[in-house]
Design an enzyme around this catalytic site. Structure first.
Site, PDB file in Angstrom:
ATOM      1  N   TYR A 197       0.866  -1.179   0.000  1.00  0.00           N
ATOM      2  CA  TYR A 197       0.000   0.000   0.000  1.00  0.00           C
ATOM      3  C   TYR A 197       0.903   1.228   0.000  1.00  0.00           C
ATOM      4  O   TYR A 197       0.726   2.159   0.776  1.00  0.00           O
ATOM      5  CB  TYR A 197      -0.871  -0.052   1.260  1.00  0.00           C
ATOM      6  CG  TYR A 197      -2.110   0.798   1.286  1.00  0.00           C
ATOM      7  CD1 TYR A 197      -2.975   0.864   0.202  1.00  0.00           C
ATOM      8  CD2 TYR A 197      -2.447   1.505   2.442  1.00  0.00           C
ATOM      9  CE1 TYR A 197      -4.133   1.618   0.262  1.00  0.00           C
ATOM     10  CE2 TYR A 197      -3.604   2.266   2.512  1.00  0.00           C
ATOM     11  CZ  TYR A 197      -4.450   2.314   1.426  1.00  0.00           C
ATOM     12  OH  TYR A 197      -5.607   3.064   1.482  1.00  0.00           O
TER      13      TYR A 197
ATOM     14  N   HIS B 218      -2.737   7.694  -3.013  1.00  0.00           N
ATOM     15  CA  HIS B 218      -3.920   6.819  -3.012  1.00  0.00           C
ATOM     16  C   HIS B 218      -4.382   6.570  -1.582  1.00  0.00           C
ATOM     17  O   HIS B 218      -5.585   6.668  -1.280  1.00  0.00           O
ATOM     18  CB  HIS B 218      -3.595   5.500  -3.706  1.00  0.00           C
ATOM     19  CG  HIS B 218      -4.661   4.459  -3.559  1.00  0.00           C
ATOM     20  ND1 HIS B 218      -5.844   4.490  -4.253  1.00  0.00           N
ATOM     21  CD2 HIS B 218      -4.711   3.339  -2.782  1.00  0.00           C
ATOM     22  CE1 HIS B 218      -6.590   3.446  -3.934  1.00  0.00           C
ATOM     23  NE2 HIS B 218      -5.928   2.734  -3.032  1.00  0.00           N
TER      24      HIS B 218
ATOM     25  N   ARG C 120     -12.571   8.466   6.397  1.00  0.00           N
ATOM     26  CA  ARG C 120     -12.399   9.111   7.705  1.00  0.00           C
ATOM     27  C   ARG C 120     -12.468  10.625   7.461  1.00  0.00           C
ATOM     28  O   ARG C 120     -13.544  11.161   7.266  1.00  0.00           O
ATOM     29  CB  ARG C 120     -11.082   8.656   8.340  1.00  0.00           C
ATOM     30  CG  ARG C 120     -11.107   7.162   8.740  1.00  0.00           C
ATOM     31  CD  ARG C 120      -9.823   6.738   9.421  1.00  0.00           C
ATOM     32  NE  ARG C 120      -8.689   6.720   8.501  1.00  0.00           N
ATOM     33  CZ  ARG C 120      -8.399   5.685   7.690  1.00  0.00           C
ATOM     34  NH1 ARG C 120      -9.170   4.619   7.681  1.00  0.00           N
ATOM     35  NH2 ARG C 120      -7.341   5.721   6.905  1.00  0.00           N
TER      36      ARG C 120
ATOM     37  N   GLU D 183      -0.883  -0.604 -10.593  1.00  0.00           N
ATOM     38  CA  GLU D 183       0.259  -0.917  -9.750  1.00  0.00           C
ATOM     39  C   GLU D 183       1.464  -1.348 -10.584  1.00  0.00           C
ATOM     40  O   GLU D 183       1.348  -1.687 -11.761  1.00  0.00           O
ATOM     41  CB  GLU D 183      -0.080  -2.049  -8.759  1.00  0.00           C
ATOM     42  CG  GLU D 183      -1.287  -1.771  -7.888  1.00  0.00           C
ATOM     43  CD  GLU D 183      -1.404  -2.750  -6.727  1.00  0.00           C
ATOM     44  OE1 GLU D 183      -0.364  -3.319  -6.305  1.00  0.00           O
ATOM     45  OE2 GLU D 183      -2.531  -2.948  -6.227  1.00  0.00           O
TER      46      GLU D 183
ATOM     47  N   THR E 275      -5.826 -10.965 -10.359  1.00  0.00           N
ATOM     48  CA  THR E 275      -4.781  -9.942 -10.420  1.00  0.00           C
ATOM     49  C   THR E 275      -4.055 -10.146 -11.742  1.00  0.00           C
ATOM     50  O   THR E 275      -3.518 -11.227 -11.995  1.00  0.00           O
ATOM     51  CB  THR E 275      -3.787 -10.068  -9.250  1.00  0.00           C
ATOM     52  OG1 THR E 275      -4.483  -9.900  -8.012  1.00  0.00           O
ATOM     53  CG2 THR E 275      -2.681  -9.028  -9.361  1.00  0.00           C
TER      54      THR E 275
ATOM     55  N   THR F  96      -1.710   0.830  -5.170  1.00  0.00           N
ATOM     56  CA  THR F  96      -2.208   1.738  -6.198  1.00  0.00           C
ATOM     57  C   THR F  96      -1.374   3.013  -6.269  1.00  0.00           C
ATOM     58  O   THR F  96      -1.077   3.629  -5.254  1.00  0.00           O
ATOM     59  CB  THR F  96      -3.670   2.105  -5.911  1.00  0.00           C
ATOM     60  OG1 THR F  96      -4.427   0.903  -5.778  1.00  0.00           O
ATOM     61  CG2 THR F  96      -4.252   2.942  -7.037  1.00  0.00           C
TER      62      THR F  96
ATOM     63  N   GLU G 284     -11.187   6.481  -6.380  1.00  0.00           N
ATOM     64  CA  GLU G 284     -10.750   7.863  -6.188  1.00  0.00           C
ATOM     65  C   GLU G 284     -11.400   8.789  -7.219  1.00  0.00           C
ATOM     66  O   GLU G 284     -11.854   9.883  -6.882  1.00  0.00           O
ATOM     67  CB  GLU G 284      -9.237   7.953  -6.304  1.00  0.00           C
ATOM     68  CG  GLU G 284      -8.476   7.200  -5.231  1.00  0.00           C
ATOM     69  CD  GLU G 284      -7.018   7.059  -5.598  1.00  0.00           C
ATOM     70  OE1 GLU G 284      -6.236   7.967  -5.264  1.00  0.00           O
ATOM     71  OE2 GLU G 284      -6.665   6.037  -6.236  1.00  0.00           O
TER      72      GLU G 284
END
Length: 435
Positions: free
Chosen positions: A139, A144, A153, A215, A272, A365, A381
């Protein structure tokens, strides 16, 4: 630096210039039953088994038993020989194809071997380049992570407290990693439609919020014993075989319900996609740039001696509708990573986890940070969690993917005539199975 010139006609806009020489696995029209290693160059591939069988590596005596190495159905045996061997083979092949080759008799002036081993790319089919034992997705794309954290959040708490201290990751499913061109089935799973219901009442349904994740993938060429970590620096750098493009397809609605408390599961294990040709680190050396500034003093096991440990790879994503209309929906550089692959390797193994040849790591990402948009690596996004429609050609819109949509990811470095590219990472969505 002037582009390397070849006696073979290579289109200037080819991803596979003489500066590249990526490795992959093919079968072909003239040998459809056997998978074997090859390199891509221009609109051709060099069948490395046929090349070895004809003593094509006679000018590289340091490579022992090339026919055995290049008669395998994956690149694992070649990868395990280490970067010094990878680089010597790449340099040798560059010389073989060079306009001023020191060995013209091997291929340039050898019409029979050209016919046998130098195959038109359209007469070949690519396959997964490695036997993948394990797959871990990270990550490391901070933009991202911030964008998604802000949605769920708020910007002040977008990143979890651990994010700048360690490369966050999860263990993926190696069995569902597929080669570019493989169709992707829309997954079924549990979805919570009414998030206010108490108690919650999930349903079993096809995914309604099917997404992409742009990615980079990294294949490993080294192993470490159980209990012994791979150290940051030269050791972690040497563990990298090469890089591919990757699309970690994501079922966002399934993910939202299932990911607490242990993270992604069925939302990530249905497919994937990776590109076919493995680009060596040596081919990307001239495109190193500094990774994103961290601002946190990382612990010693993650401290790199150099900051230019990511690559300025120009990435882009196209979405093609079932009607054939194509829209470019993202353009972004691969440099937008907070953590490098050597850092991912060092942290992954710090507890003694044994890494193996053929293991696949994903970057997470990659998104940019421009205010205009157009540089985001996921639809989540781009549509702001479903609040905004994305305009595409054909007077159409998207929030997430529809059945029949095709997603194409490309990546390239360098100028025409000396491009170091990855080809394409493509997948088309099929309807879910009724359950």
């Amino acid at each position: 630096m002037a582009p390397l010139k070849s006696w073979l006609s290579i289109p200037p806009d080819s991803d596979f210039s003489l500066s590249n020489i990526p490795f992959g696995i093919i079968n072909s029209k003239n040998n459809p039953t056997e998978k074997r290693p090859a390199i891509a160059i221009g609109n051709h591939v060099l069948d490395l088994k046929a090349f070895s069988k004809a003593n094509g590596f006679s000018g590289l005596p340091s490579l022992k038993d090339p026919l055995t190495i290049f008669s395998q159905p994956t690149l694992n045996v070649f990868a395990a020989l280490g970067q010094q061997t990878h680089n010597s083979v790449r340099t040798y092949i560059q010389d073989i194809f060079s306009e001023s080759t020191s060995n013209p008799q091997i291929l340039k002036d050898n019409a029979s071997l050209q016919k046998e081993a130098l195959l038109p790319k359209h007469e070949t089919k690519t396959h997964l380049p490695m036997q993948i034992g394990d797959y871990t997705d990270f990550y490391a794309g901070k933009n991202h992570a911030f964008n998604v954290g802000s949605m769920f959040r708020d910007p002040a708490n977008a990143l979890q407290p651990n994010y700048t201290h360690l490369p966050v990751g999860y263990h993926g499913r190696a069995s569902s990693v597929v080669i570019s061109g493989t169709r992707i089935r829309r997954p079924n799973g549990q979805i919570l439609l009414d998030k206010t219901a108490s108690p919650p009442h999930p349903i079993l349904s096809p995914c309604r919020n099917l997404d992409i994740e742009l990615e980079l993938g990294c294949f490993l060429c080294a192993s470490n014993p159980l209990g012994t970590p791979i150290r940051i620096g030269a050791e972690a750098e040497a563990a990298i075989f090469g890089f591919v493009l990757m699309n970690d397809w994501s079922a966002r609605d399934i993910q939202t319900w299932e990911y607490v408390p242990l993270g992604p599961f069925n939302a990530k294990n249905f497919g994937t996609t990776v590109s076919a040709w493995v680009v060596l680190p040596s081919a990307l050396e001239g495109f190193r740039v500094e990774k994103m500034q961290n601002g946190t003093g990382v612990l010693p096991h993650l401290r790199e001696a150099r900051d230019d440990s990511v690559y300025d790879i120009q990435l882009e994503v196209d979405l093609t509708t079932p009607e054939g209309d194509t829209t470019n929906i993202s353009q972004v550089s691969g440099k937008h990573l907070l953590w490098s692959f050597p850092q991912m390797i060092a942290h992954h193994s710090i507890g003694g986890c044994p890494m193996n040849v053929g293991d696949l790591l994903g970057s997470g990402t990659i998104s940019g940070n421009s205010e205009r948009g157009g540089d985001l690596g996921s639809l989540l996004e781009a549509c702001q969690g479903g609040k905004k429609e994305i305009m595409i050609k054909g007077m159409d819109v998207r929030k997430f993917l529809k059945d029949g949509d095709t997603v194409t990811i490309r990546g390239v470095c360098g100028e025409d005539g000396a491009r170091v590219g990855f080809g394409e990472c493509v997948g088309t969505i099929e309807s879910a199975i009724q359950v």
